[in-house]
Design a protein around this motif. Structure first.
Motif, PDB file in Angstrom:
ATOM      1  N   SER A   3      72.399  43.788  75.555  1.00 19.26           N
ATOM      2  CA  SER A   3      71.787  43.401  76.827  1.00 19.26           C
ATOM      3  C   SER A   3      71.182  44.575  77.569  1.00 19.26           C
ATOM      4  N   TRP A   4      71.530  45.809  77.173  1.00 24.46           N
ATOM      5  CA  TRP A   4      71.077  46.988  77.899  1.00 24.46           C
ATOM      6  C   TRP A   4      69.747  47.532  77.371  1.00 24.46           C
ATOM      7  N   ARG A   5      69.167  46.894  76.335  1.00 18.17           N
ATOM      8  CA  ARG A   5      67.934  47.443  75.764  1.00 18.17           C
ATOM      9  C   ARG A   5      67.034  46.342  75.240  1.00 18.17           C
ATOM     10  N   ARG A   6      65.727  46.521  75.440  1.00  8.86           N
ATOM     11  CA  ARG A   6      64.740  45.619  74.870  1.00  8.86           C
ATOM     12  C   ARG A   6      64.252  46.186  73.538  1.00  8.86           C
ATOM     13  N   GLY A   7      63.830  45.326  72.656  1.00  8.95           N
ATOM     14  CA  GLY A   7      63.443  45.768  71.310  1.00  8.95           C
ATOM     15  C   GLY A   7      61.989  46.158  71.157  1.00  8.95           C
TER      16      GLY A   7
END
Length: 371
Positions: free
Chosen positions: A106-110
């Motif tokens: 949840s802490w990073r977008r891909g």
């Protein structure tokens, strides 16, 4: 001083059942961090001016009283600083946000992309010392943190290795030259199983700057500077000082911004200082001699001699002799002995990344020597 204590007003949480106190405090600290990232300092005026924004943040952070999303970057993606919810018209963008908030990471977008992929690691230690007049260490401990700035594309997995001889359990017998940590706390991105087995920190980093780890050590602290004071009171008219600072680290390193605050009696009128290293000046408003040394090379030493003249008083009271305060910082040195063995970045596209590791040990008002 903690973040809660530094606030000019009280921040509290109310609950009707027996709740996890550690969870409550962690949430309050996190909420302070989120609020400051949105509108700077957190005080009464800023709360009044940003009431709608705060209400929106609480509405997203909490769900039926349970903490949910607390990642600042995720919140900023759809809650603007104007306290108005941004309209996400792109269905694809909305889907990415939903996946990020409800997924395993949840802490990073891909879909993050950088032209140059870099990772910076800062190991920062704040050292606390209280030494007796006889040179005995009464208390010495280190509060450390590992900060990381990750500017990496895609969804990279990082592996971060610490000392081979790293002991966390107080009951465990430590080997020679082992680094003992009393406690440590990790960012939620860290896979704790790998750290328990081989002291390797595996994680998918958030984008940008974040605190990867906090730790504390109270054993086998390497003191970067040794202070040897000799103070003689000459009757009731003078106090003679001879202060020597010795750097106990490698000669290739150096301590910078060294400041010693050497107390004088309350009835001191003037002080004459002599030193070949830096500058020393009497500050009558603080009743101290301030000795500033720009740099000391490892293995070297610096000496100050001073004479403080005292005014005559009708009633003589014994001088309390407050401790000498020392501020300094030493680059590429850790007082606990904690070291980064390696830092590796794996990503499915196989791009090359640049990694940097820096160490800093510092003291500010917590390095004290009695005399």
């Amino acid at each position: 001083m903690s973040a809660l204590q530094s606030l000019p007003w009280a921040l509290q949480a109310s609950f009707i059942n027996n709740a996890n106190a550690a969870l409550i405090f962690e949430f309050l600290y996190k909420f302070i961090s989120i609020s400051r990232s949105y509108f700077g300092k957190l005080d009464e005026e800023s709360v009044k001016n940003n009431f709608v924004l705060i209400y929106e943040l609480i509405d997203e952070i909490l769900d039926f009283g349970y903490p949910q999303t607390s990642e600042i970057d995720t919140l900023k993606a759809y809650i603007t600083t104007e306290a108005a919810r941004s309209e996400v018209t792109d269905i694809g963008e909305s889907s990415k946000l939903t996946t990020q908030m409800t997924g395993a990471v949840s802490w990073r977008r891909g879909d993050i992309k950088y032209k140059k992929n870099e990772a910076f690691v800062d190991v920062i230690e704040n050292i606390n010392l209280l030494m007796s007049a006889k040179g005995t260490v009464l208390r010495a401990d280190v509060d450390g943190q590992i900060l990381m700035r990750a500017y990496l594309s895609g969804m990279p997995e990082c592996k971060f290795g610490l000392n081979d001889k790293l002991v966390l359990d107080k009951a465990e017998r430590a080997a020679d030259n082992a680094v003992r940590l009393d406690d440590c706390q990790f960012h939620q991105c860290v896979q704790l199983g790998a750290f328990s087995s081989d002291r390797t920190i595996s994680f998918i980093p958030p984008d940008g700057e974040f605190e990867l780890m906090k730790y504390r050590s109270t054993s086998d602290i390497n003191l970067p500077l040794r202070i040897h004071p000799t103070i003689n009171e000459i009757g009731t008219t003078q106090v003679q000082y001879s202060i020597t600072v010795k750097a106990g680290f490698n000669s290739k390193l150096s301590a910078t911004n060294i400041v010693l605050r050497i107390p004088t009696p309350l009835n001191a009128t003037t002080a004459t200082c002599k030193t070949a290293s830096g500058k020393a000046k009497y500050a009558p408003s603080e009743n101290v001699v301030v000795w500033k040394i720009p740099r000391i090379q490892g293995g070297s030493e610096a000496t100050l001699t001073a004479v403080a003249d005292l005014a005559a008083t009708t009633t003589r009271q014994p001088w309390a002799r407050p401790p000498i305060d020392v501020d300094f910082q030493v680059l590429m040195f850790t007082a606990s002995g904690l070291l980064v063995r390696f830092l590796k970045v794996y990503e499915k596209s196989g791009y090359h990344s640049v990694k940097w590791v820096r160490y800093l040990t510092r003291a500010s008002g917590t390095y004290q020597i009695r005399f």
